[in-house]
Write a protein that holds these residues in place. Structure first.
Motif, mmCIF file in Angstrom:
data_model
loop_
_atom_site.group_PDB
_atom_site.id
_atom_site.type_symbol
_atom_site.label_atom_id
_atom_site.label_comp_id
_atom_site.label_asym_id
_atom_site.label_seq_id
_atom_site.Cartn_x
_atom_site.Cartn_y
_atom_site.Cartn_z
ATOM 1 N N HIS A 28 0.757 -1.191 0.041
ATOM 2 C CA HIS A 28 -0.235 -0.098 -0.099
ATOM 3 C C HIS A 28 0.842 1.296 -0.183
ATOM 4 O O HIS A 28 0.994 1.719 1.190
ATOM 5 N N PHE A 29 1.420 1.746 -1.158
ATOM 6 C CA PHE A 29 2.269 2.785 -1.342
ATOM 7 C C PHE A 29 1.808 3.798 -2.336
ATOM 8 O O PHE A 29 2.641 4.399 -3.029
ATOM 9 N N ASP A 30 0.627 3.745 -2.553
ATOM 10 C CA ASP A 30 -0.171 4.622 -3.451
ATOM 11 C C ASP A 30 -0.749 5.784 -3.152
ATOM 12 O O ASP A 30 -1.430 6.462 -3.848
ATOM 13 N N ALA A 31 -0.505 6.122 -1.677
ATOM 14 C CA ALA A 31 -1.312 7.267 -1.271
ATOM 15 C C ALA A 31 -1.231 8.724 -1.958
ATOM 16 O O ALA A 31 -2.118 9.354 -2.217
ATOM 17 N N LEU A 32 -0.309 8.707 -2.728
ATOM 18 C CA LEU A 32 0.253 9.989 -3.500
ATOM 19 C C LEU A 32 0.158 10.098 -4.957
ATOM 20 O O LEU A 32 0.640 10.860 -5.570
ATOM 21 N N ASP A 33 -0.341 8.755 -5.397
ATOM 22 C CA ASP A 33 -0.415 8.655 -6.974
ATOM 23 C C ASP A 33 -1.161 9.830 -7.453
ATOM 24 O O ASP A 33 -0.552 10.023 -8.699
ATOM 25 N N ASP A 34 -2.234 10.257 -7.086
ATOM 26 C CA ASP A 34 -2.858 11.415 -7.754
ATOM 27 C C ASP A 34 -2.249 12.715 -7.551
ATOM 28 O O ASP A 34 -2.548 13.798 -8.075
ATOM 29 N N LEU A 35 -1.478 12.970 -6.866
ATOM 30 C CA LEU A 35 -0.812 14.206 -6.500
ATOM 31 C C LEU A 35 0.145 14.598 -7.094
ATOM 32 O O LEU A 35 0.909 15.849 -7.309
ATOM 33 N N TYR A 36 1.066 13.368 -7.843
ATOM 34 C CA TYR A 36 2.281 13.750 -8.277
ATOM 35 C C TYR A 36 1.988 14.082 -9.910
ATOM 36 O O TYR A 36 1.053 13.730 -10.514
ATOM 37 N N PRO A 37 3.043 14.935 -10.528
ATOM 38 C CA PRO A 37 2.923 14.990 -12.001
ATOM 39 C C PRO A 37 2.891 13.854 -12.634
ATOM 40 O O PRO A 37 3.797 12.941 -12.046
ATOM 41 N N ALA A 38 2.357 13.407 -13.948
ATOM 42 C CA ALA A 38 2.489 12.176 -14.576
ATOM 43 C C ALA A 38 3.802 11.537 -14.786
ATOM 44 O O ALA A 38 4.252 10.629 -14.491
ATOM 45 N N ALA A 39 4.855 12.537 -15.202
ATOM 46 C CA ALA A 39 6.270 12.057 -15.444
ATOM 47 C C ALA A 39 6.727 11.639 -14.338
ATOM 48 O O ALA A 39 7.517 10.645 -14.030
ATOM 49 N N THR A 40 6.652 12.171 -13.044
ATOM 50 C CA THR A 40 7.228 11.894 -11.719
ATOM 51 C C THR A 40 6.708 10.675 -11.391
ATOM 52 O O THR A 40 7.337 9.685 -10.886
ATOM 53 N N GLN A 41 5.314 10.511 -11.409
ATOM 54 C CA GLN A 41 4.818 9.199 -10.720
ATOM 55 C C GLN A 41 5.244 8.114 -11.819
ATOM 56 O O GLN A 41 5.523 6.927 -11.289
ATOM 57 N N ASP A 42 5.389 8.181 -13.114
ATOM 58 C CA ASP A 42 5.887 7.117 -14.038
ATOM 59 C C ASP A 42 7.302 6.726 -13.315
ATOM 60 O O ASP A 42 7.570 5.664 -13.473
ATOM 61 N N MET A 43 8.043 7.649 -13.443
ATOM 62 C CA MET A 43 9.381 7.560 -12.648
ATOM 63 C C MET A 43 9.422 6.656 -11.517
ATOM 64 O O MET A 43 10.285 5.844 -11.147
ATOM 65 N N LEU A 44 8.720 7.256 -10.401
ATOM 66 C CA LEU A 44 8.943 6.530 -9.124
ATOM 67 C C LEU A 44 8.312 5.286 -9.278
ATOM 68 O O LEU A 44 8.868 4.329 -8.625
ATOM 69 N N GLN A 45 7.287 4.798 -9.956
ATOM 70 C CA GLN A 45 6.684 3.703 -10.056
ATOM 71 C C GLN A 45 7.765 2.817 -10.826
ATOM 72 O O GLN A 45 7.637 1.528 -10.215
ATOM 73 N N MET A 46 8.507 3.123 -11.651
ATOM 74 C CA MET A 46 9.544 2.396 -12.331
ATOM 75 C C MET A 46 10.709 2.014 -11.118
ATOM 76 O O MET A 46 11.148 0.890 -10.963
ATOM 77 N N CYS A 47 10.944 3.035 -10.353
ATOM 78 C CA CYS A 47 12.047 2.647 -9.337
ATOM 79 C C CYS A 47 11.501 1.925 -8.240
ATOM 80 O O CYS A 47 12.304 0.957 -7.892
ATOM 81 N N ILE A 48 9.997 1.947 -7.920
ATOM 82 C CA ILE A 48 9.674 1.058 -7.076
ATOM 83 C C ILE A 48 9.818 -0.319 -7.669
ATOM 84 O O ILE A 48 9.951 -1.414 -6.892
ATOM 85 N N THR A 49 9.127 -0.611 -8.708
ATOM 86 C CA THR A 49 9.283 -2.042 -9.420
ATOM 87 C C THR A 49 10.593 -2.569 -9.697
ATOM 88 O O THR A 49 11.009 -3.611 -9.185
ATOM 89 N N ASP A 50 11.578 -1.446 -10.100
ATOM 90 C CA ASP A 50 12.864 -2.111 -10.155
ATOM 91 C C ASP A 50 13.872 -2.582 -9.058
ATOM 92 O O ASP A 50 14.411 -3.334 -8.809
ATOM 93 N N ALA A 51 13.278 -1.756 -7.999
ATOM 94 C CA ALA A 51 13.800 -2.133 -6.555
ATOM 95 C C ALA A 51 13.223 -3.237 -5.771
ATOM 96 O O ALA A 51 13.522 -3.592 -4.860
#
Length: 493
Positions: A28-51
């Protein structure tokens, strides 16, 4: 250190942010998904997945300067499954996370807390106060070098969990903890019995609900407090017993709870002098008095409906031509006589007269707090404060408050068989047990002066400070005692 609470929808992520901390439970780490700019959210999601970040217990993921944002650093950290959250896991989590928090050197930390944590009143209090405790530092005497950072922290929670602004009470508890720790960490040439009296007067000026008075060395002598007076005879710093009266109810409505804190501002051991190794730690022999002052400040800020008297029994134990000696026979305020076996068993001599004196207030309960024995450390280490009591109901209330706050206490017995260890051939008792469990026989000694009321003794020698570490004072058991008083006050409403 400043901290505040805000609803999550007030968090603006397109502004400059030094450090964004996102605490989350498992998956449950999606509390801020709607608050990030789209590019920021995409990059963060990629980092979360990769890590492979999932939010499992003590998992940490650091992301620096995500694109399309002015955030310098995002720190995702996992609390594990919500069903497995407990005080110990929360404290473990903060300990693991704190090096990353401190290394960021952020002036303002934006910290997002998960719903599952905030909905649990007990856990959110432990979690937040542990953060503030870890960020505490004492630099009163530093004149050179870089001082540790004192960041402002904004805790963000879901809007429906913000409504009652529950952080306010923690602000007041934290202020009491800080006062206790600051006093305890002061150098012994800067903290004397007069310091407690000065601080009590400051509190009385700040809070109309507090009044302060003092018994000075001549008063102790005139009143017949021969045990207390003797301990300070060898010191150039006069003994002072400071009393603070907090009135949260009409005076006749409720008898007071009395807290008595041992305030030996430095303990050489007197004529029974201690070894040089580690003696500098005897600056902490006044932690009981510091705890009482911290509790009184928090109590007044919280405006609890309860009457409390706080006593800081201030004294310094020094060897001198006028110092009391092993073999002396002292007459206490109660009229009982005491053979001095060791001048390094001084705390109980101070407390016994203070405990007799406060009987005039017809207290509902009396609790003394003291760094009294090395035996308490041997028994329990630094995990719990040691408890003895002459009233099991009071003991149970303190144990419950310790459980609620994870500021643990552990009860030891006061069985009749232990009392013979303090028998004296010359006086009514001696001040040190022979071939006995020291923490228990110290309790037996104090019990002889508390038979007229319900009493508990907390030996905090192991919990009040940590040997060999900077900023050593912990402020314990301020939090537990405040919870105890809150629980009592709730019955007055």
């Amino acid at each position: 250190m400043a901290f505040q609470l805000a609803p999550l929808n007030d968090l603006i992520l397109n502004q400059e942010i030094d450090l964004l901390v996102v605490s989350c439970t498992l998956n449950h780490f999606d509390a801020l998904d709607d608050l990030y700019p789209a590019a920021t959210q995409d990059m963060l999601q990629m980092c979360i997945t990769d890590a492979g970040f999932t939010g499992k217990h003590q998992q940490i993921l650091t992301i620096r300067r995500p694109p399309d944002s002015q955030i310098k650093q995002v720190l995702y950290n996992g609390l594990g499954a919500s069903s497995e959250l407990n005080p110990y896991s929360c404290k473990q989590h903060i300990t693991k996370l704190m090096p990353d928090i401190k290394s960021a050197k952020a002036a303002h930390i934006h910290w997002v807390l998960p719903d599952e944590l905030v909905e649990n009143v007990r856990l959110r209090q432990i979690f937040v106060l542990e953060i503030l405790s870890e960020l505490y530092h004492f630099d009163r005497y530093k004149t050179k070098g870089v001082k540790p950072n004192s960041p402002t922290i904004t805790f963000y929670v879901a809007p429906h969990l913000y409504a009652d602004n529950w952080l306010d009470s923690l602000v007041h508890i934290q202020s009491g903890l800080k006062l206790s720790r600051d006093l305890s960490n002061q150098a012994p040439n800067d903290c004397t019995p007069a310091t407690f009296w000065e601080k009590a007067q400051d509190l009385a000026q700040q809070y109309p609900s507090i009044s302060a008075e003092a018994l000075f060395a001549d008063d102790l002598n005139t009143l017949g407090m021969g045990a207390y007076y003797a301990v300070g005879q060898g010191s150039a710093a006069p003994s002072i017993m400071t009393l603070m009266h907090y009135q949260g109810l009409p005076q006749t409505a409720s008898p007071p709870v009395v807290l008595v804190g041992k305030g030996v501002t430095f303990d050489t051991g007197g004529i029974s002098i201690k070894g040089a190794d580690g003696m500098e730690n005897m600056r902490y022999d006044m932690c009981g008095a510091a705890v009482v002052l911290g509790v009184m400040q928090a109590l007044a800020a919280l405006e609890l409906p309860i009457n409390v008297i706080g006593v800081a029994a201030g004294v310094e134990n020094m060897p001198d031509g006028k110092a009391y000696r092993p073999g002396d026979i002292l007459t206490s305020l109660s009229g009982q006589t005491i053979e001095v076996m060791s001048t390094d068993a001084e705390g109980r001599l101070v407390l016994c007269d203070a405990l007799t004196y406060i009987g005039r207030y017809n207290p509902a309960y009396v609790i003394d707090i003291a760094t009294l024995t090395g035996a308490a450390i041997t028994s329990l280490g630094s995990v719990a404060s040691l408890l003895v009591a002459n009233d099991q109901g009071l003991a149970n209330q303190l144990i419950a408050a310790g459980t609620e706050t994870d500021d643990k206490v552990w009860q030891m017995p006061l069985w009749p068989e232990y009392y013979s260890a303090i028998d004296s051939p010359f006086a009514d008792m001696q001040n040190s047990g022979q071939n006995s469990p020291g923490a228990i026989t110290a309790g037996c000694f104090l019990a002889k002066f508390t038979e007229q009321y319900r009493w508990a003794h907390l030996d905090i020698a192991g919990s009040a400070f940590t040997y060999g570490k900077g900023n050593s004072a912990t402020g314990r058991p301020v939090q537990m005692l405040i919870q105890f008083l809150q629980n009592l006050a709730a019955t007055n409403q």
